[in-house]
Design a protein around this motif. Structure first.
Motif, PDB file in Angstrom:
ATOM      1  N   THR A  66       0.829  -1.206   0.000  1.00 15.03           N
ATOM      2  CA  THR A  66       0.000   0.000   0.000  1.00 15.03           C
ATOM      3  C   THR A  66       0.860   1.252   0.000  1.00 15.03           C
ATOM      4  O   THR A  66       0.582   2.225  -0.715  1.00 15.03           O
ATOM      5  CB  THR A  66      -0.908  -0.003   1.253  1.00 15.03           C
ATOM      6  OG1 THR A  66      -1.736  -1.160   1.229  1.00 15.03           O
ATOM      7  CG2 THR A  66      -1.766   1.237   1.306  1.00 15.03           C
ATOM      8  N   THR A  89      -6.359  -5.920  -5.045  1.00 13.33           N
ATOM      9  CA  THR A  89      -5.714  -5.606  -6.329  1.00 13.33           C
ATOM     10  C   THR A  89      -6.209  -4.273  -6.878  1.00 13.33           C
ATOM     11  O   THR A  89      -5.410  -3.420  -7.302  1.00 13.33           O
ATOM     12  CB  THR A  89      -5.995  -6.720  -7.352  1.00 13.33           C
ATOM     13  OG1 THR A  89      -5.512  -7.959  -6.841  1.00 13.33           O
ATOM     14  CG2 THR A  89      -5.326  -6.412  -8.681  1.00 13.33           C
ATOM     15  N   PHE A  90      -7.521  -4.064  -6.854  1.00 11.76           N
ATOM     16  CA  PHE A  90      -8.089  -2.800  -7.319  1.00 11.76           C
ATOM     17  C   PHE A  90      -7.617  -1.648  -6.429  1.00 11.76           C
ATOM     18  O   PHE A  90      -7.336  -0.548  -6.910  1.00 11.76           O
ATOM     19  CB  PHE A  90      -9.618  -2.880  -7.303  1.00 11.76           C
ATOM     20  CG  PHE A  90     -10.297  -1.701  -7.946  1.00 11.76           C
ATOM     21  CD1 PHE A  90     -10.493  -1.659  -9.318  1.00 11.76           C
ATOM     22  CD2 PHE A  90     -10.728  -0.620  -7.182  1.00 11.76           C
ATOM     23  CE1 PHE A  90     -11.097  -0.570  -9.915  1.00 11.76           C
ATOM     24  CE2 PHE A  90     -11.329   0.471  -7.767  1.00 11.76           C
ATOM     25  CZ  PHE A  90     -11.528   0.499  -9.142  1.00 11.76           C
ATOM     26  N   PHE A  91      -7.525  -1.912  -5.135  1.00 13.34           N
ATOM     27  CA  PHE A  91      -7.049  -0.913  -4.177  1.00 13.34           C
ATOM     28  C   PHE A  91      -5.634  -0.445  -4.542  1.00 13.34           C
ATOM     29  O   PHE A  91      -5.347   0.762  -4.547  1.00 13.34           O
ATOM     30  CB  PHE A  91      -7.074  -1.515  -2.765  1.00 13.34           C
ATOM     31  CG  PHE A  91      -6.556  -0.613  -1.684  1.00 13.34           C
ATOM     32  CD1 PHE A  91      -7.391   0.283  -1.044  1.00 13.34           C
ATOM     33  CD2 PHE A  91      -5.221  -0.659  -1.295  1.00 13.34           C
ATOM     34  CE1 PHE A  91      -6.914   1.108  -0.042  1.00 13.34           C
ATOM     35  CE2 PHE A  91      -4.731   0.166  -0.296  1.00 13.34           C
ATOM     36  CZ  PHE A  91      -5.585   1.054   0.334  1.00 13.34           C
ATOM     37  N   ILE A 120      -4.089  -0.645  -7.479  1.00 12.30           N
ATOM     38  CA  ILE A 120      -4.118   0.086  -8.748  1.00 12.30           C
ATOM     39  C   ILE A 120      -4.597   1.525  -8.524  1.00 12.30           C
ATOM     40  O   ILE A 120      -4.030   2.484  -9.074  1.00 12.30           O
ATOM     41  CB  ILE A 120      -5.027  -0.627  -9.765  1.00 12.30           C
ATOM     42  CG1 ILE A 120      -4.437  -1.991 -10.134  1.00 12.30           C
ATOM     43  CG2 ILE A 120      -5.227   0.223 -11.021  1.00 12.30           C
ATOM     44  CD1 ILE A 120      -5.353  -2.853 -10.976  1.00 12.30           C
ATOM     45  N   ALA A 121      -5.628   1.667  -7.691  1.00  9.66           N
ATOM     46  CA  ALA A 121      -6.155   3.003  -7.386  1.00  9.66           C
ATOM     47  C   ALA A 121      -5.121   3.848  -6.649  1.00  9.66           C
ATOM     48  O   ALA A 121      -5.043   5.063  -6.851  1.00  9.66           O
ATOM     49  CB  ALA A 121      -7.433   2.874  -6.555  1.00  9.66           C
ATOM     50  N   ARG A 122      -4.314   3.214  -5.790  1.00  3.89           N
ATOM     51  CA  ARG A 122      -3.253   3.941  -5.078  1.00  3.89           C
ATOM     52  C   ARG A 122      -2.219   4.498  -6.054  1.00  3.89           C
ATOM     53  O   ARG A 122      -1.680   5.592  -5.847  1.00  3.89           O
ATOM     54  CB  ARG A 122      -2.579   3.026  -4.066  1.00  3.89           C
ATOM     55  CG  ARG A 122      -3.363   2.789  -2.796  1.00  3.89           C
ATOM     56  CD  ARG A 122      -3.364   4.006  -1.888  1.00  3.89           C
ATOM     57  NE  ARG A 122      -2.091   4.160  -1.196  1.00  3.89           N
ATOM     58  CZ  ARG A 122      -1.775   5.230  -0.481  1.00  3.89           C
ATOM     59  NH1 ARG A 122      -2.604   6.259  -0.401  1.00  3.89           N
ATOM     60  NH2 ARG A 122      -0.619   5.303   0.144  1.00  3.89           N
ATOM     61  N   LEU A 153     -11.505   6.115  -6.151  1.00  5.79           N
ATOM     62  CA  LEU A 153     -11.359   4.706  -6.514  1.00  5.79           C
ATOM     63  C   LEU A 153     -10.823   3.888  -5.341  1.00  5.79           C
ATOM     64  O   LEU A 153     -11.252   2.743  -5.116  1.00  5.79           O
ATOM     65  CB  LEU A 153     -10.428   4.565  -7.726  1.00  5.79           C
ATOM     66  CG  LEU A 153     -10.962   5.124  -9.049  1.00  5.79           C
ATOM     67  CD1 LEU A 153      -9.898   5.005 -10.136  1.00  5.79           C
ATOM     68  CD2 LEU A 153     -12.234   4.397  -9.471  1.00  5.79           C
ATOM     69  N   VAL A 154      -9.878   4.461  -4.594  1.00  4.71           N
ATOM     70  CA  VAL A 154      -9.350   3.768  -3.412  1.00  4.71           C
ATOM     71  C   VAL A 154     -10.475   3.508  -2.414  1.00  4.71           C
ATOM     72  O   VAL A 154     -10.625   2.404  -1.873  1.00  4.71           O
ATOM     73  CB  VAL A 154      -8.221   4.588  -2.750  1.00  4.71           C
ATOM     74  CG1 VAL A 154      -7.864   4.001  -1.382  1.00  4.71           C
ATOM     75  CG2 VAL A 154      -6.979   4.608  -3.628  1.00  4.71           C
ATOM     76  N   SER A 207     -12.814   0.695  -3.406  1.00  2.00           N
ATOM     77  CA  SER A 207     -12.182  -0.576  -3.756  1.00  2.00           C
ATOM     78  C   SER A 207     -12.885  -1.752  -3.075  1.00  2.00           C
ATOM     79  O   SER A 207     -13.164  -1.715  -1.877  1.00  2.00           O
ATOM     80  CB  SER A 207     -10.712  -0.566  -3.349  1.00  2.00           C
ATOM     81  OG  SER A 207     -10.002   0.429  -4.041  1.00  2.00           O
ATOM     82  N   THR A 208     -13.124  -2.793  -3.864  1.00  2.45           N
ATOM     83  CA  THR A 208     -13.752  -4.008  -3.321  1.00  2.45           C
ATOM     84  C   THR A 208     -12.763  -5.175  -3.261  1.00  2.45           C
ATOM     85  O   THR A 208     -13.077  -6.216  -2.698  1.00  2.45           O
ATOM     86  CB  THR A 208     -14.945  -4.422  -4.192  1.00  2.45           C
ATOM     87  OG1 THR A 208     -14.510  -4.562  -5.551  1.00  2.45           O
ATOM     88  CG2 THR A 208     -16.048  -3.375  -4.115  1.00  2.45           C
ATOM     89  N   SER A 209     -11.579  -4.986  -3.849  1.00  5.31           N
ATOM     90  CA  SER A 209     -10.539  -6.013  -3.784  1.00  5.31           C
ATOM     91  C   SER A 209      -9.195  -5.322  -3.557  1.00  5.31           C
ATOM     92  O   SER A 209      -9.027  -4.136  -3.870  1.00  5.31           O
ATOM     93  CB  SER A 209     -10.481  -6.833  -5.074  1.00  5.31           C
ATOM     94  OG  SER A 209      -9.994  -6.044  -6.143  1.00  5.31           O
TER      95      SER A 209
END
Length: 546
Positions: free
Chosen positions: A47, A96-98, A100-102, A88-89, A92-94
């Motif tokens: 993170t 991985t998506f978290f 990417i949003a970071r 987007l962060v 985030s529901t996963s």
């Protein structure tokens, strides 16, 4: 201050504070985030790692593109990216998506300070640049220091980590709208083609170099230096950046504009200024360990230790503003010299004098004023001195990249002092028992021989709590005193390292001053040779006096 300069400065200051706050604010919620996504602490560390890598990449790119397409346009793009990334962060529901949003968030946040500083250096009168840059530097430093406390406060109030990021969205929207309305700029833009291949090569080199630093282990430093995960990426980064330098050198004078002017890199005072930026980053990194010192060495509760961080944060803000004022009045070299001296004295007091909270406040205020004076004004003024209008953004970005590199390396080194000190815990306990004439079987001390694994704040807290439960007051006091001594030894190494970085800043400032003198004298002689009148020569000499 005129209205057309006041409003942009306010907007830039808010943007800088918002972006700088984010990496600190998340440290207080890492445990909550890991539990929410069901990931291990090792994965959770990505993170912060990915955000740091994103910042390192975005800083030089934003700096160069602001020179090419305009600071106002790039500021709006950066704010929009940061706001979208924050949303987007939060959604985030996963994991991985978290992550990417970071990265999206980091690509937006990285360039805000660079663009703001470049704007000030281009549009503000010379006699006001230091003060304005000091304000931006103060926002940057105070946000970095207070981030964990603000994050903990938001988490306590809302009970939900999503609000740590959702709070950025309305601020970003307001900044975007106000930026369109109040930021006015007539910037002479470069019409040469953008060197996108150079940007790609530079990005790859910086990513490789920064990732290598994330593989260092402060406890086993020599062993980690020999790890392929370090030297492989480190050597690859160095080779790629050397290749980048020669590729950029070939573009000088061509139809494509290099990302970084190799002529600028050839100026000695510019290179020494980059070294000062690196040292200042290491000093800033040492400050993040001070709350741990308050809690673990001075014995302040973990709920109150953050509040004792406030004097240092306020002092850094005062130092940044005062440093900007001094740059306007005395010049950047004089300011950096005073900053390095104050910082060295402050850090020196920690291992030699600080035993009580009131002593800590005095030492931390000196440190805060010292490193606060380094932020923003003096380094940015020095690094853009010979950059020219079309290279101010990339010049500031390069110095910020060096600061980011130090902030990636230094925490590992500092944490190593703390972790390695616990290898002495067993011997400190044995010495204390011997001094008190207490006989304890050696096997009873075996669990402390290597520190009992107490290297982190939570381990130290649990170890202290466990030792406090020992019924025999004599043995209990000896063990607690040995633990206190061990913690002190670890922090002493950390603070002595910070003293060295402060002294190195002082020395580098002196050498930079000498180089500036030599370079400006050469320019005056060249101007005289080319037939410039005496009035121009006098102005050149007067500029040096700053």
């Amino acid at each position: 201050m005129q209205k057309q300069m006041k409003w942009p400065l306010i907007l830039f200051a808010i943007g800088v504070f918002m972006a700088a706050l984010d990496n600190g604010i998340i440290t207080s919620s890492l445990t909550t985030l890991n539990a929410s996504f069901g990931v291990s602490p090792t994965w959770g560390a990505w993170t912060i790692t990915l955000y740091t890598l994103g910042l390192a990449v975005s800083v030089p790119i934003a700096g160069k593109l602001s020179d090419r397409y305009g600071r106002k346009k790039l500021f709006l793009i950066e704010v929009a990216l940061f706001g979208i990334g924050s949303l987007l962060v939060a959604l985030s529901t996963s994991f991985t998506f978290f992550l990417i949003a970071r990265v999206v968030q980091a690509l937006g946040g990285g360039g805000i300070f660079i663009i703001a500083s470049s704007y000030v250096l281009s549009k503000f009168p010379a006699e006001r640049q230091g003060t304005a840059l000091g304000l931006l530097g103060g926002m940057n430093g105070v946000a970095a220091i207070l981030g964990p406390n603000i994050g903990a406060f938001i988490l306590d109030i809302t009970g939900n980590w999503h609000w740590l990021f959702l709070i950025n969205v309305p601020i970003a929207i307001l900044l975007f709208i106000a930026g369109i309305r109040y930021i006015h700029e007539e910037q002479e833009l470069s019409r040469k083609a953008v060197d996108w291949s150079g940007i790609a090569v530079m990005t790859l080199g910086v990513l490789s170099l920064m990732y290598s630093f994330s593989n260092l282990d402060g406890v086993n430093m020599l062993q980690s230096l020999g790890s392929p995960m370090f030297y492989g990426f480190f050597l690859a980064g160095v080779v790629i950046l050397v290749l980048f330098y020669f590729l950029e050198k070939r573009l000088e004078g061509s139809q494509r504009e290099p990302v970084v002017s190799t002529q600028l890199l050839g100026i000695a005072s510019f290179r020494w200024t980059l070294l000062i930026a690196f040292f200042s980053g290491a000093i800033l990194a040492s400050v993040i360990f001070i709350p741990g010192f308050v809690e673990q060495y001075l014995g302040v509760s973990n709920t109150a230790s953050g509040y004792w961080f406030t004097p240092l944060a306020l002092a850094s803000g005062i130092g940044a503003g005062g440093g900007g004022y001094l740059v306007d009045r005395k010049g950047p070299i004089w300011t950096l010299s005073v900053a390095g001296l104050l910082s060295a004295i402050g850090f020196l007091l920690f291992p030699l004098w600080v035993e009580h909270i009131w002593q800590f406040v005095i030492a931390s205020v000196l440190v805060g004023i010292g490193f606060g004076m380094m932020l923003g004004a003096p380094v940015n003024v020095l690094v853009t001195e010979q950059a020219g209008e079309n290279n101010k953004g990339i010049a500031v970005a390069t110095s910020s990249l060096f600061r980011q590199m130090a902030m990636a390396i230094a925490p590992t080194i500092f944490a190593g002092f703390l972790a390695r000190s616990f290898s002495n815990l067993g011997s400190n306990i044995q010495q204390g028992l011997t001094d008190q004439g207490i006989q304890v079987p050696p096997e009873a001390l075996q669990q402390y021989a290597s520190g009992g694994g107490a290297a982190s704040g939570s381990d130290i807290s649990s170890l202290t709590e466990g030792l406090s439960q020992i019924p025999d007051p004599g043995i209990r006091d000896v063990l607690l005193q040995a633990l206190h001594q061990t913690i002190g030894e670890g922090y002493s190494g950390l603070f002595w390292s910070a003293v060295i970085f402060s002294v190195l800043t002082l020395v580098a400032a002196f050498i930079t001053g000498r180089q500036r003198h030599k370079e400006k004298r050469n320019r005056v002689e060249t101007a005289s040779t080319n037939g410039m009148d005496g009035h121009s020569t006098s102005r050149e000499q007067c500029t040096f006096c700053q």
